[in-house]
Scaffold this motif. Structure first.
Motif, PDB file in Angstrom:
ATOM      1  N   CYS A  26     -26.129 -16.395  -7.860  1.00 55.70           N
ATOM      2  CA  CYS A  26     -26.602 -15.577  -6.736  1.00 55.70           C
ATOM      3  C   CYS A  26     -25.767 -14.299  -6.615  1.00 55.70           C
ATOM      4  O   CYS A  26     -26.293 -13.216  -6.339  1.00 55.70           O
ATOM      5  CB  CYS A  26     -26.541 -16.371  -5.438  1.00 55.70           C
ATOM      6  N   PHE A  27     -24.466 -14.429  -6.820  1.00 61.75           N
ATOM      7  CA  PHE A  27     -23.600 -13.248  -6.787  1.00 61.75           C
ATOM      8  C   PHE A  27     -23.987 -12.280  -7.910  1.00 61.75           C
ATOM      9  O   PHE A  27     -24.053 -11.065  -7.696  1.00 61.75           O
ATOM     10  CB  PHE A  27     -22.138 -13.653  -6.928  1.00 61.75           C
ATOM     11  N   GLN A  29     -26.874 -11.931  -9.307  1.00 65.01           N
ATOM     12  CA  GLN A  29     -28.142 -11.298  -8.957  1.00 65.01           C
ATOM     13  C   GLN A  29     -27.924 -10.183  -7.936  1.00 65.01           C
ATOM     14  O   GLN A  29     -28.503  -9.094  -8.038  1.00 65.01           O
ATOM     15  CB  GLN A  29     -29.111 -12.340  -8.400  1.00 65.01           C
ATOM     16  N   LEU A  30     -27.065 -10.444  -6.951  1.00 64.34           N
ATOM     17  CA  LEU A  30     -26.760  -9.436  -5.934  1.00 64.34           C
ATOM     18  C   LEU A  30     -26.099  -8.222  -6.581  1.00 64.34           C
ATOM     19  O   LEU A  30     -26.439  -7.075  -6.262  1.00 64.34           O
ATOM     20  CB  LEU A  30     -25.843 -10.047  -4.876  1.00 64.34           C
ATOM     21  N   GLU A  33     -28.681  -6.145  -8.425  1.00 59.26           N
ATOM     22  CA  GLU A  33     -29.482  -5.334  -7.507  1.00 59.26           C
ATOM     23  C   GLU A  33     -28.667  -4.167  -6.952  1.00 59.26           C
ATOM     24  O   GLU A  33     -29.206  -3.080  -6.713  1.00 59.26           O
ATOM     25  CB  GLU A  33     -30.019  -6.210  -6.383  1.00 59.26           C
ATOM     26  N   LEU A  34     -27.368  -4.401  -6.756  1.00 53.33           N
ATOM     27  CA  LEU A  34     -26.496  -3.311  -6.321  1.00 53.33           C
ATOM     28  C   LEU A  34     -26.465  -2.207  -7.367  1.00 53.33           C
ATOM     29  O   LEU A  34     -26.580  -1.019  -7.040  1.00 53.33           O
ATOM     30  CB  LEU A  34     -25.078  -3.859  -6.080  1.00 53.33           C
ATOM     31  N   LEU A  39     -30.459  -2.494  -2.876  1.00 53.40           N
ATOM     32  CA  LEU A  39     -29.976  -3.163  -1.669  1.00 53.40           C
ATOM     33  C   LEU A  39     -30.024  -2.295  -0.419  1.00 53.40           C
ATOM     34  O   LEU A  39     -29.790  -2.792   0.683  1.00 53.40           O
ATOM     35  CB  LEU A  39     -28.534  -3.647  -1.891  1.00 53.40           C
ATOM     36  N   ASP A  43     -29.645  -3.635   3.432  1.00 51.02           N
ATOM     37  CA  ASP A  43     -28.427  -3.295   4.166  1.00 51.02           C
ATOM     38  C   ASP A  43     -28.737  -2.506   5.436  1.00 51.02           C
ATOM     39  O   ASP A  43     -28.135  -2.732   6.490  1.00 51.02           O
ATOM     40  CB  ASP A  43     -27.479  -2.489   3.274  1.00 51.02           C
ATOM     41  N   SER A 191     -24.623  -6.622   2.303  1.00 53.95           N
ATOM     42  CA  SER A 191     -24.506  -7.164   0.948  1.00 53.95           C
ATOM     43  C   SER A 191     -23.057  -7.300   0.505  1.00 53.95           C
ATOM     44  O   SER A 191     -22.738  -8.161  -0.324  1.00 53.95           O
ATOM     45  CB  SER A 191     -25.289  -6.291  -0.046  1.00 53.95           C
ATOM     46  N   ILE A 194     -22.095 -10.709   2.113  1.00 57.07           N
ATOM     47  CA  ILE A 194     -22.745 -11.821   1.409  1.00 57.07           C
ATOM     48  C   ILE A 194     -22.134 -11.993   0.020  1.00 57.07           C
ATOM     49  O   ILE A 194     -21.873 -13.122  -0.423  1.00 57.07           O
ATOM     50  CB  ILE A 194     -24.262 -11.583   1.318  1.00 57.07           C
ATOM     51  N   GLY A 195     -21.889 -10.894  -0.654  1.00 56.18           N
ATOM     52  CA  GLY A 195     -21.283 -10.965  -1.979  1.00 56.18           C
ATOM     53  C   GLY A 195     -19.907 -11.607  -1.939  1.00 56.18           C
ATOM     54  O   GLY A 195     -19.574 -12.450  -2.785  1.00 56.18           O
TER      55      GLY A 195
END
Length: 228
Positions: A26-27, A29-30, A33-34, A39, A43, A191, A194-195
Motif C-alpha cells: 500500500c505504501f 502504491q501511494l 501515485e505521489l 494525490l 490531499d 498522504s 497515511i504514508g
C-alpha cells in the motif's frame, strides 16, 4: 529453504507477515501515485475537511502534535525502555527500542529519497512551517512506530485483558490523533500522514513477527526467542 521450512515459517508469521507485506505494498502504491502527481485531489479534499475544524479543537490538536514531536517521543521511548530493562524485561525493551529506532531511521531515509515539498504557506495554521521534507510525515510515522509497539509490549507484559485492550485503544487513538493534527495545522498533506503510518505498520509488524511469532491468531511456533 525447503517446502517444510517454508510452510513452518509462513505458519509462524501468517498474520505479521501479511500485515507487513500488505502495508508495504500500500505504501508503494501511494508512493507511485505521489510520483505521478495523482494525490493532489485527495490531499486537497481531506485537508479542506479537516481545516473546517479549526478554532474548535486547537488545544487538543496542539497537544497531540507536540506529543508527536521528536523530543517527547524519544523521551517516552527511553523511559519505557529503561523501566523494562530495570524489571528484567530485556526482550520487550529491545523490541521497543528497535521499533522506535527503525521507524526513525526509515523516515529520515525516505524523506531524503522522495524530496516532497511541504504544503504552501497559505494553508499553515498556528504553527511555523518545518524546513524538512514532507513525505512521509515524521510525526505520524515515529509516533505510530512507538505507540503501536507500546501496545504490543503491554500485551506481552501479561496485564489483565481489559487493561491491555484499553492500552491498545489509547495507543491507537494517540497515533491517529497525532497524524490528524499534522493535517489540521497544514504542515502535512493527508498522504504524508497515511504514508508514514503505513510504513510504520509494515516495520512494526515485521519486527513483531520476529520477536513474538505467537502473538497474533493462527500463528504457532516452538521458538522462544528471536534469532539475533
Amino acid at each position: 529453504m525447503n517446502a517444510l521450512g517454508t510452510s513452518s515459517f509462513l505458519q509462524r508469521h501468517s498474520w505479521s507477515l501479511s500485515l507487513a507485506v500488505v502495508s508495504a505494498l500500500c505504501f508503494a502504491q501511494l508512493a507511485s501515485e505521489l510520483g505521478e502527481g495523482e494525490l493532489t485531489p485527495f490531499d486537497s479534499a481531506v485537508g479542506g475537511v479537516v481545516a473546517q475544524w479549526r478554532g474548535c479543537a486547537d488545544g487538543l490538536m496542539l497537544g497531540l502534535t507536540r506529543l508527536g514531536n521528536p523530543a517527547p517521543v524519544l523521551t517516552l521511548t527511553i523511559i519505557v525502555v529503561l523501566l523494562l530493562a530495570a524489571f528484567s524485561r530485556l526482550r520487550e525493551a529491545s523490541y521497543l527500542a528497535l521499533c522506535g529506532g527503525c521507524t526513525l531511521v526509515l523516515n529520515v531515509v525516505m524523506k531524503a529519497l522522495f524530496h516532497r515539498a511541504r504544503p504552501g504557506a497559505e494553508v499553515v495554521y498556528l504553527l511555523h512551517m518545518p524546513t524538512s521534507f514532507s513525505f512521509p510525515s515524521g510525526h505520524a510515522m515515529c509516533s505510530a512506530g512507538v505507540f503501536a509497539s507500546l501496545a504490543v509490549v503491554v500485551q506481552m507484559l501479561g496485564w489483565p485483558r481489559a487493561w491491555s485492550y484499553v492500552a491498545a485503544a489509547g495507543c491507537a487513538l494517540v497515533l491517529l490523533g497525532v497524524g490528524v493534527s499534522r493535517i489540521y495545522f497544514g504542515v502535512h498533506f493527508a498522504s504524508d500522514v497515511i504514508g508514514g503510518q503505513l510504513a510504520s505498520v509494515a516495520c512494526v509488524s515485521a519486527l513483531t513477527g520476529w520477536f513474538y511469532p505467537r502473538l497474533l491468531p493462527g500463528e504457532t511456533t516452538t521458538l522462544e526467542r528471536p534469532r539475533f
